[in-house]
Design an enzyme around this catalytic site. Structure first.
Site, mmCIF file in Angstrom:
data_model
loop_
_atom_site.group_PDB
_atom_site.id
_atom_site.type_symbol
_atom_site.label_atom_id
_atom_site.label_comp_id
_atom_site.label_asym_id
_atom_site.label_seq_id
_atom_site.Cartn_x
_atom_site.Cartn_y
_atom_site.Cartn_z
ATOM 1 N N TYR A 1 -44.749 -4.412 -46.217
ATOM 2 C CA TYR A 1 -46.375 -4.151 -45.530
ATOM 3 C C TYR A 1 -46.966 -5.117 -45.400
ATOM 4 O O TYR A 1 -47.313 -5.634 -44.642
ATOM 5 C CB TYR A 1 -46.504 -2.448 -45.159
ATOM 6 C CG TYR A 1 -44.760 -1.376 -44.443
ATOM 7 C CD1 TYR A 1 -44.451 -1.742 -43.117
ATOM 8 C CD2 TYR A 1 -44.671 -0.599 -45.775
ATOM 9 C CE1 TYR A 1 -43.944 -0.137 -43.063
ATOM 10 C CE2 TYR A 1 -43.571 0.349 -45.734
ATOM 11 C CZ TYR A 1 -43.083 0.475 -44.644
ATOM 12 O OH TYR A 1 -42.089 1.093 -44.282
ATOM 13 N N ARG B 1 -51.172 -0.992 -43.931
ATOM 14 C CA ARG B 1 -50.736 0.658 -42.976
ATOM 15 C C ARG B 1 -51.048 0.796 -41.435
ATOM 16 O O ARG B 1 -49.783 1.008 -40.846
ATOM 17 C CB ARG B 1 -51.996 1.518 -43.091
ATOM 18 C CG ARG B 1 -52.265 2.662 -43.661
ATOM 19 C CD ARG B 1 -52.698 3.482 -43.916
ATOM 20 N NE ARG B 1 -53.052 4.175 -45.244
ATOM 21 C CZ ARG B 1 -54.476 5.809 -45.203
ATOM 22 N NH1 ARG B 1 -54.857 5.290 -44.693
ATOM 23 N NH2 ARG B 1 -53.496 6.389 -46.516
ATOM 24 N N CYS C 1 -37.331 -3.462 -38.087
ATOM 25 C CA CYS C 1 -38.134 -2.599 -39.175
ATOM 26 C C CYS C 1 -37.549 -2.153 -41.067
ATOM 27 O O CYS C 1 -38.479 -2.113 -40.639
ATOM 28 C CB CYS C 1 -38.780 -1.897 -38.355
ATOM 29 S SG CYS C 1 -37.930 -1.095 -37.649
#
Length: 188
Positions: free
Chosen positions: A105, A126, A143
């Site tokens: 991420y 986040r 994803c």
């Protein structure tokens, strides 16, 4: 934004059931499992008519992917259900993280250039996690290839979603197959 779409429903080897893809005159605009909420975004939820070439091409590509015979989708994408930072991050993911690769991420946040350098790394990571959770093109904009720095991270749909993420990463050779693997042969 309401747009007219045709749905292409594709059987999957996953326990979650078929995948439904929304196709417009520009390309694939959305993907969800058959019980997903994409119907609320579109005016028309009808299945593509028989003989629709775009729908047939989408079905063929996704079917080949699930069978382990396709590593890249060569389908036009219609980005109109995304915008701003979300679009920037998703387009970076789609362009830069290939079949069999993963990115964290935080790495995707930095790679996308969508966040100011003053934003703390964990906050940007986040934000990317939230963007992955809102990805309207979840299979075509992969994803599932975005992972936490210390493990798999999350995936929409709770435990069932995590099983999908594991299955897709196993299909792509990122994770080793388990004894109960029910997919096609994967690279060793």
């Amino acid at each position: 934004m309401e747009i007219e779409v045709h749905w292409v429903e594709i059987p999957t080897p996953l326990l979650t059931g078929p995948v439904r893809l929304a196709v417009t005159d520009r390309g694939v605009v959305g993907a969800s499992f058959a019980d997903g909420d994409m119907l609320q975004r579109a005016r028309s939820g009808e299945l593509a008519p028989e003989g629709d070439e775009r729908a047939a091409r989408v079905a063929a590509h996704v079917g080949e992917y699930f069978a382990g015979r396709r590593r890249a989708f060569e389908l036009p994408l219609d980005w109109r259900w995304t915008d701003g930072v979300q679009r920037q991050v998703l387009q970076t993911l789609e362009r830069t993280v290939a079949y069999g690769d993963t990115v964290t991420y935080g790495q995707l946040a930095a790679r996308s250039g969508a966040f100011e350098q003053e934003v703390e790394q964990h906050l940007a990571a986040r934000a990317v996690g939230q963007i992955m959770g809102s990805n309207p093109l979840f299979l075509l904009v992969p994803c599932h290839r975005v992972v936490a720095a210390d493990g798999l991270g999350g995936f929409g749909g709770g435990e069932a979603g995590m099983a999908v993420k594991r299955w897709l990463l196993t299909l792509e050779g990122v994770l080793p197959p388990t004894l109960d693997w029910d997919g096609p042969d994967v690279p060793a």
